[in-house]
Design an enzyme around this catalytic site. Structure first.
Site, PDB file in Angstrom:
ATOM      1  N   LYS A  35      -9.425  15.868   5.021  1.00 52.63           N
ATOM      2  CA  LYS A  35      -8.646  14.761   4.452  1.00 52.63           C
ATOM      3  C   LYS A  35      -8.863  13.481   5.251  1.00 52.63           C
ATOM      4  O   LYS A  35      -9.044  12.389   4.680  1.00 52.63           O
ATOM      5  CB  LYS A  35      -7.157  15.125   4.427  1.00 52.63           C
ATOM      6  CG  LYS A  35      -6.221  13.976   4.030  1.00 52.63           C
ATOM      7  CD  LYS A  35      -6.517  13.469   2.624  1.00 52.63           C
ATOM      8  CE  LYS A  35      -5.714  12.217   2.297  1.00 52.63           C
ATOM      9  NZ  LYS A  35      -4.282  12.445   2.150  1.00 52.63           N
ATOM     10  N   CYS A  74      -2.695   5.549   3.115  1.00 54.01           N
ATOM     11  CA  CYS A  74      -3.759   6.499   3.463  1.00 54.01           C
ATOM     12  C   CYS A  74      -4.887   5.852   4.257  1.00 54.01           C
ATOM     13  O   CYS A  74      -5.035   6.098   5.451  1.00 54.01           O
ATOM     14  CB  CYS A  74      -4.323   7.143   2.193  1.00 54.01           C
ATOM     15  SG  CYS A  74      -3.195   8.284   1.380  1.00 54.01           S
TER      16      CYS A  74
END
Length: 427
Positions: free
Chosen positions: A207, A261
């Protein structure tokens, strides 16, 4: 634990009902699970019950209503016993003394502690929150019970969350194979993409690698933009042509990188090692872009000999067509202008809240000297001639700085506007 391994998961407790938790809880409920959605904010719980939440996401309200009407979803402020627990809480970055940042795990740890009284042997705990490597194992150690723990990081794009929850591939990393397999059984109920199984450390790193790759690519584009400003080249034209090469894919430059993010996750790698110098440099370059834009604005205002200028900002959100203002470059640009005592009015057709006051289009442009486009909302792309003419009448000076290359420049120029495009040294 044999008897628990054979137990089918029927009841799931989702902790955190934000941008990821609420769609995930609703999706699970609509696919037959008994779901308890938990958020510590009583105000938020009531908003969700009333369908009055502040998340601008296509299809979410319909999905939520379906989940609630089916009686499969109940939202509360406290957890309760369940077969599985999914943690979807924020992991912001906090500043360090050396100027870097690191992951703030306090929300995750609070969530874990909140479910401890309700966890039974054989339960499954899934962490969806983005976390540094080795965190899933630490959480397993904290729980200190014979349970299964996995990391299944969210990989969705705001504005397309429901579509991507279903269609995107997922990665699930368990502290052991059984943990990953149990989590897979849950997610395959609605995920149509492939589900890849690995260990928890690898899932955590995957991720972070995904978002770091994009951050570095954007940093490269931003550096190209600065160079092109200096040497007299239009970076947008250059990138478009360079991307014709089959093995080149340069992203677009802009006023910085925001959101929960890409602007955060690379720091979670940096905090784990001294070998992430390139990653840190890219992150710092993107963080400095709002100040580069601020200097552009000041320079153009000086070129027009404008004294005591007023600036209008188009766009408060961190990206186009969403209401999310977290880590928005717009705030940093406005902060920098405020330090120079330049007043700013902000217009955003999507944002619900912002650190600075939001104005209507009409109010934001009255007696303004410069419009700065910082977000690529569709509304900004589609201004018609008549609308541009009306905007023109309310301005004191007709200067536009387009950092996203989204305006119809010909239309604006015909209305008498001077346009400065980020990364266009050829103008």
């Amino acid at each position: 634990m044999d008897k628990h391994e054979k137990q089918k998961i029927k009841k799931i407790c989702v902790i955190g009902l934000g941008y990821i938790g609420l769609p995930t809880a609703s999706m699970l409920a609509n696919h037959g699970y008994e779901v308890i959605g938990v958020d510590i904010s009583e105000k938020r719980v009531n908003e969700i019950k009333n369908g009055d939440f502040k998340i601008e996401e296509p299809g979410l309200l319909t999905l939520l209503k379906g989940a609630i009407n089916s009686k499969n979803l109940n939202v509360k402020t406290k957890a309760e016993k369940a077969d599985a627990f999914i943690i979807c809480v924020p992991t912001p970055a906090i500043g360090c003394d050396d100027g870097s940042k690191k992951c703030d795990l306090s929300y995750v740890l609070d969530a874990v502690n909140s479910i401890l009284p309700y966890i039974d042997e054989g339960n499954l705990i899934v962490i969806e929150s983005t976390i540094p490597p080795e965190t899933t194992q630490k959480i397993y150690d904290i729980i200190d019970k014979k349970v299964y723990v996995a990391h299944c990081p969210e990989r969705v794009l705001p504005g397309k969350i429901l579509k991507e929850l279903v269609e995107n591939d997922r990665i699930i990393g368990g502290i052991n194979k059984k943990s990953a397999e149990m989590a897979k059984e849950i997610y395959k109920s609605f995920v149509e993409g492939k589900i890849y199984i690995t260990d928890s450390n690898t899932a955590e790193m995957v991720k972070l690698m995904e978002n770091t790759y994009r951050d570095i690519n954007i940093a490269l584009a931003n550096e190209f933009a600065k160079i092109c400003d200096e040497i007299g080249v239009n970076v947008w034209d250059a990138i478009k042509i360079a991307n014709k090469h089959p093995r080149v894919n340069i992203l677009n430059p802009g006023p910085g990188v925001g959101g929960h993010c890409i602007s955060i996750d690379p720091w979670f790698i940096v905090e784990k090692t001294n070998n992430a110098k390139f990653i840190r440099s890219a992150r710092e370059l993107n963080d400095k872009m709002p100040y580069y834009v601020c200097n552009m604005i000041i320079s153009e205002l000086k070129n027009l000999n404008i004294e005591k200028p007023k600036v209008t900002v188009f766009g408060a959100t961190y990206k186009g067509n969403v209401e999310d203002t977290r880590e928005s470059p717009s705030k940093k640009v406005i902060d920098a202008l405020a330090e120079k005592n330049i007043p700013v009015s902000t217009y955003d057709p999507h944002a619900n809240s912002f650190e600075y006051e939001l104005h209507s289009l009409e109010d934001s442009i009255v007696n303004s000297d410069c419009i700065v486009v910082l977000t690529d909302h569709n509304e900004f792309k589609s201004f018609k001639k008549e609308e541009i003419d009306e905007i023109s009448k309310k301005l004191k000076n007709k200067l536009i700085i387009d950092t996203k290359n989204i305006l119809n420049h010909n239309l604006w120029k015909k209305a008498g506007f001077k346009i400065k495009l980020l990364g266009n040294g050829a103008w």
